[in-house]
Structure formats: structure tokens, C-alpha cells
Design a protein around this motif. Structure first.
Motif, mmCIF file in Angstrom:
data_model
loop_
_atom_site.group_PDB
_atom_site.id
_atom_site.type_symbol
_atom_site.label_atom_id
_atom_site.label_comp_id
_atom_site.label_asym_id
_atom_site.label_seq_id
_atom_site.Cartn_x
_atom_site.Cartn_y
_atom_site.Cartn_z
ATOM 1 N N HIS A 190 0.840 -1.197 0.000
ATOM 2 C CA HIS A 190 0.000 0.000 0.000
ATOM 3 C C HIS A 190 0.878 1.250 0.000
ATOM 4 O O HIS A 190 1.912 1.287 0.662
ATOM 5 N N SER A 236 1.855 4.817 1.187
ATOM 6 C CA SER A 236 1.637 5.565 2.424
ATOM 7 C C SER A 236 1.020 6.948 2.171
ATOM 8 O O SER A 236 0.518 7.576 3.107
ATOM 9 N N ASP A 267 -4.639 3.981 6.044
ATOM 10 C CA ASP A 267 -5.191 3.328 7.237
ATOM 11 C C ASP A 267 -5.949 2.052 6.896
ATOM 12 O O ASP A 267 -6.102 1.173 7.752
ATOM 13 N N GLN A 306 -5.012 -0.342 5.056
ATOM 14 C CA GLN A 306 -4.127 -1.505 5.109
ATOM 15 C C GLN A 306 -4.056 -2.061 6.534
ATOM 16 O O GLN A 306 -4.271 -3.252 6.749
ATOM 17 N N LYS A 307 -3.754 -1.217 7.511
ATOM 18 C CA LYS A 307 -3.655 -1.678 8.899
ATOM 19 C C LYS A 307 -4.982 -2.256 9.366
ATOM 20 O O LYS A 307 -5.018 -3.325 9.985
ATOM 21 N N TYR A 308 -6.070 -1.559 9.054
ATOM 22 C CA TYR A 308 -7.393 -2.056 9.442
ATOM 23 C C TYR A 308 -7.630 -3.449 8.842
ATOM 24 O O TYR A 308 -8.042 -4.377 9.540
ATOM 25 N N VAL A 315 -5.461 -5.721 7.595
ATOM 26 C CA VAL A 315 -4.546 -6.744 8.115
ATOM 27 C C VAL A 315 -4.958 -7.149 9.529
ATOM 28 O O VAL A 315 -5.003 -8.342 9.856
ATOM 29 N N ASP A 316 -5.278 -6.176 10.364
ATOM 30 C CA ASP A 316 -5.703 -6.482 11.735
ATOM 31 C C ASP A 316 -6.984 -7.317 11.747
ATOM 32 O O ASP A 316 -7.088 -8.295 12.483
ATOM 33 N N ASN A 340 -6.275 -10.847 10.589
ATOM 34 C CA ASN A 340 -5.625 -11.584 11.676
ATOM 35 C C ASN A 340 -6.656 -12.061 12.700
ATOM 36 O O ASN A 340 -6.599 -13.201 13.155
ATOM 37 N N ASP A 373 2.721 -7.636 4.818
ATOM 38 C CA ASP A 373 2.241 -6.291 4.512
ATOM 39 C C ASP A 373 3.402 -5.312 4.519
ATOM 40 O O ASP A 373 4.305 -5.414 5.338
ATOM 41 N N SER A 374 3.359 -4.400 3.584
ATOM 42 C CA SER A 374 4.425 -3.404 3.471
ATOM 43 C C SER A 374 3.865 -2.132 2.855
ATOM 44 O O SER A 374 2.837 -2.154 2.183
ATOM 45 N N SER A 375 4.562 -1.029 3.120
ATOM 46 C CA SER A 375 4.123 0.258 2.588
ATOM 47 C C SER A 375 5.255 0.900 1.792
ATOM 48 O O SER A 375 6.429 0.586 1.991
#
Length: 121
Positions: free
Chosen positions: A63, A65, A73, A75-77, A79-80, A83, A92-94
Motif C-alpha cells: 500500500h 503511504s 489506514d 491496510q492496517k485495518y 490486516v488487523d 488476523n 504487509d508493506s508500505s
């Protein structure tokens, strides 16, 4: 089969592989998955329950940045939430770009696919 996409295509790829309403048809006769990998580039999550069948399918999520179309945001949402659903094999990477791809992202994506499809040797 490796399935992936950019932006909305990435959202569709996530849904096709991991969504409870979609992925049950991808099961093999032995209870495993017919997918080798999933990838989303600047995508987003559109569901909240995993099918359980494909939870072990590796995921690459890259994604930008500085993405102003699909906010970083997401991406983090995503991935979390994945999980929490049991999808834990996530890379995951930015990258310092907006809503586009970055050369380092493409290199990481290629390495991910090479590893998933052909092994680490």
C-alpha cells in the motif's frame, strides 16, 4: 492459482479468497484450498467473516503511504481484521507513493510470488 489486484481489484481478490460468502467453492476435496496465494495492492477489506477454508493462503498486501484514494489506514485495518479472522500468513508493506505502485513494491511482490509458487530454494 494466485489471485490479486490493484485498488478495487485487490478488494475483489481478498473477497474471493477469504470471504465467508465466497471462498467455500474454492475448497479442494481434502478440505484444503485451491489458492496458492492472494495479493492486494492498495486495496481494502469489504467483509468481516472469513470462510475458514482459505485462512492459510499467504497474502501480500502492499500500500502507498500517501494514497489519497484508498487511505493508508485501510491496510492496517484490513490486516488487523484478517488476523482476527484467522488469516495470519500476511506480508504487509508500505511504500512512499500515492494511489499507484512503487518499483520496490513490485520487486517485493515478485519475490513473494516466487517464494509461494516455487519455494524458498
Amino acid at each position: 492459482i494466485a489471485i490479486g489486484g490493484f485498488s478495487q481489484g485487490g478488494a475483489v481478490a481478498l473477497r474471493a479468497v477469504y470471504d465467508d460468502d465466497q471462498g467455500t467453492s474454492s475448497a479442494t476435496g481434502d478440505g484444503g484450498s485451491s489458492y496458492a496465494a492472494c495479493a492486494t495492492l492498495s486495496g481494502w477489506l469489504t467483509f468481516d467473516k472469513s470462510n475458514g477454508v482459505n485462512d492459510k493462503v499467504p497474502l501480500f498486501w502492499g500500500h502507498g503511504s500517501f494514497d489519497d484514494k484508498v487511505l493508508f489506514d485501510q491496510q492496517k485495518y484490513g490486516v488487523d481484521k484478517l488476523n482476527e479472522m484467522g488469516v495470519t500468513n500476511v506480508e504487509d508493506s508500505s511504500y512512499p507513493v500515492g494511489h499507484s505502485s512503487h518499483p520496490k513494491e513490485m520487486l517485493a511482490f515478485a519475490k513473494f510470488l516466487d517464494s509461494v509458487l516455487f519455494g524458498d530454494e
